[in-house]
Write an enzyme that holds these catalytic residues in place. Structure first.
Site, PDB file in Angstrom:
ATOM      1  N   SER A 298       0.832  -1.203   0.000  1.00 61.76           N
ATOM      2  CA  SER A 298       0.000   0.000   0.000  1.00 61.76           C
ATOM      3  C   SER A 298       0.865   1.251   0.000  1.00 61.76           C
ATOM      4  CB  SER A 298      -0.881   0.011   1.249  1.00 61.76           C
ATOM      5  OG  SER A 298      -0.054   0.222   2.387  1.00 61.76           O
ATOM      6  N   LYS A 299       0.190   2.371  -0.177  1.00 55.66           N
ATOM      7  CA  LYS A 299       0.882   3.660  -0.151  1.00 55.66           C
ATOM      8  C   LYS A 299       1.587   3.829   1.199  1.00 55.66           C
ATOM      9  CE  LYS A 299       0.034   8.594  -0.814  1.00 55.66           C
ATOM     10  NZ  LYS A 299       0.495   9.156   0.448  1.00 55.66           N
ATOM     11  N   ARG A 300       0.915   3.351   2.254  1.00 53.78           N
ATOM     12  CA  ARG A 300       1.473   3.507   3.591  1.00 53.78           C
ATOM     13  C   ARG A 300       2.822   2.781   3.735  1.00 53.78           C
ATOM     14  NH1 ARG A 300      -2.351   1.608   7.762  1.00 53.78           N
ATOM     15  NH2 ARG A 300      -3.919   2.239   6.243  1.00 53.78           N
TER      16      ARG A 300
ATOM     17  N   ASP B 192       5.357   5.054   2.309  1.00 53.02           N
ATOM     18  CA  ASP B 192       5.625   6.188   3.202  1.00 53.02           C
ATOM     19  C   ASP B 192       6.448   5.732   4.406  1.00 53.02           C
ATOM     20  OD1 ASP B 192       4.175   7.682   1.466  1.00 53.02           O
ATOM     21  OD2 ASP B 192       2.337   7.728   2.677  1.00 53.02           O
TER      22      ASP B 192
END
Ligand code: GLU
Length: 518
Positions: free
Chosen positions: A265-267, A270
């Site tokens: 995921s994007k998380r 990040d």
């Protein structure tokens, strides 16, 4: 029956294109090219609530950067357009009407509250039934339960309604997925999906199937998250009478987090500081939140490297070969060699690919890439000097921007000297030899690496010292570092005058320190 290969990449412009989406586009592209077929880009923008205006240009920019150029698209046009679903509403209405006319679809007038009540009732009865299906549809307010006149009245009055697909009661649906093999589902597991929303927009399922048929799509290659929708799609093909020309399905494995625990995921990006999007982007999402996306492009990845990395993230060539040119990928890619299991996302591997592709670059090309970077910092250097820097650093960098880390000393006098080296190597005899070397160099601005070495060897011969005793100290004085590219080459690039100044500075700074220590 052989049919021309026509595949499509059909993203929804609801946000930035995830790296998994780029992989889907790539696999479609490779398959199309291999079969001299066509790749179609279709923008599936029927979900107006989640529509993000910038997302479409983000998708185009990402595909352009990765050099995945569709043969037909909203930008390019083509014989089967328009290629944006929001521009095809009339087409969908025609086909929705066909399903209504043949009894494969019905109007449903239930309000949100009524649907909610139904859900509650089912929950209370602990019924594992779907909200709207072959059984429950009989208890709801729709054109199957209401008298004909009442339905007509409601339609005439402009009452809100949706159109639902009437899933047949007892049917087996079999799909021979090119990746997963046979998938079997019974129609009781499928609910009466809405095919037209109350705003008049078709839903994804309807529009997707109608378009795949009208655009003569031969293979649907898409992410595994769409596998649960495939049986419904097969039923839609059946309802339209198109089952014979239905595309073949290939559902691609998920991209997993680095530890393999769940979907990437994007998380994750990040959290670990790596990109999970093709290019940088920043726009408001459908909820009005300002979302920022970090891209591979801006992180310094070469598009060819990313493509090679993505190609192997789910496809197994069956050999140990890892580096593939675009043509090799096109020739060797095979749907039946796509893994069923999810592919762990390993950013270290992506870096490795980038390094390999930098090594494959022509020195001129690397020099040009460096020149751009150097110019953008307002530094002016002659072209041949930049080329020499490129040759010097070529094998030492993973990213083009490593130029500033690996080659910082080409642009500035060091302001830091590797302490370990200084402690170990910075002796009085070294300083003496270096000072002589510096003085000799100051007389010759254009010193070649060979000349530099012979000057140094001459001094060492006189002093009875070996190269090994001086090289690291000399390096630290000139570059500040304990290791790096060929030192004589660095001296040649910097020139005699600069080297002289740097040695003088190091001698001044480091000697003082040593005397204090004594
Ligand atoms: N619009 C869908 C998506 O966003 C396409 C799925 C499909 O390829 O059928 O992924």
């Amino acid at each position: 029956m052989e049919r021309p290969v026509r595949v499509r990449f059909a993203p929804s412009p609801t946000g930035a294109l995830h790296i998994g989406g780029l992989r889907t586009a790539l696999y479609n592209y490779l398959f199309a090219k291999q079969h001299n077929g066509a790749l179609i880009l279709r923008i599936e923008d029927t979900d107006q609530a989640r529509y993000v205006p910038e997302a479409e240009s983000y998708i185009n920019d990402s595909l352009n950067w990765a050099d995945i150029i569709p043969d037909e698209s909203p930008e390019k046009g083509g014989a089967f357009g328009p290629y944006k679903q929001s521009e095809r509403k009339a087409i969908y209405h025609e086909y929705i009407q066909k399903l209504l006319d043949t009894g494969w679809a019905y109007y449903a007038f239930d309000t949100a509250e009524e649907l909610d009540e139904m859900r509650k009732r089912l929950k209370a009865a602990k019924a594992n039934a779907l909200t709207y299906n072959g059984v429950t549809r009989n208890q709801m307010k729709n054109s199957l339960t209401l008298p004909k006149e009442a339905v007509e009245e409601k339609l005439k009055n402009g009452d809100a309604y949706v159109v639902r697909f009437k899933v047949p009661l007892k049917e087996d649906i079999r799909i021979n997925d090119l990746v997963r093999g046979w998938v079997m589902v019974h129609s009781t597991a499928i609910d009466d999906k809405v095919i037209m929303k109350s705003d008049g927009m078709p839903t994804y399922h309807l529009a997707n199937v109608v378009d795949d048929h009208l655009m003569k799509i031969s293979h649907v290659i898409r992410g595994e998250e769409w596998l649960p929708s495939a049986p419904l799609h097969v039923l839609l093909y059946r309802a339209f009478g198109w089952e014979d020309s239905m595309p073949q399905f290939a559902h691609l494995p998920l991209l997993l987090k680095p530890d393999g625990n769940g979907k990437l995921s994007k998380r994750d990006g990040d959290k670990h500081g790596f990109p999970v999007f093709p290019i940088d982007g920043s726009f408001l999402d459908a909820h009005g939140n300002d979302e920022k996306f970090n891209g591979f492009r801006e992180a310094g990845y070469l598009p060819e490297a990313l493509i090679n990395f993505l190609a192997l993230l789910g496809w197994n060539p069956g050999t140990d070969q890892e580096l593939f040119t675009r043509d090799e990928l096109i020739n060797e890619f095979a749907l039946d060699r796509i893994n069923k299991a999810g592919a762990k996302f390993d950013i270290e591997k992506a870096k490795w690919f980038n390094q390999q592709y930098i090594r494959k670059m022509d020195p001129e090309e690397l020099a040009m890439a460096f020149a751009k970077r150097i110019e953008s910092k307002g530094i002016s250097l002659p072209k041949d000097r930049i080329r020499e820097i490129a040759v010097c650093l070529h094998d030492r960098i993973e990213f083009l921007d490593d130029l500033w880390v690996e080659g910082d000393f080409f642009f500035a006098t060091p302001d830091y000297y590797d302490e370990k080296v200084v402690k170990k190597r910075w002796t009085a005899s070294l300083v003496e030899a270096l000072s002589i070397f510096a003085e000799k160099l100051s007389e010759t601005e254009n010193v070649s690496n060979v000349e530099a070495k012979s000057i140094l060897e001459g001094i060492l011969g006189e002093k009875g010292m070996g190269l090994g005793q001086i090289m690291q100290g000399l390096r630290v004085a000139i570059t500040g570092k304990g290791g790096g590219p060929d030192l004589m080459k660095i001296i040649e690039i910097l020139g005699g005058h600069e080297v002289n100044l740097r040695i003088a500075k190091a001698v001044e700074l480091l000697t003082v320190k040593e005397e204090k220590d004594d």
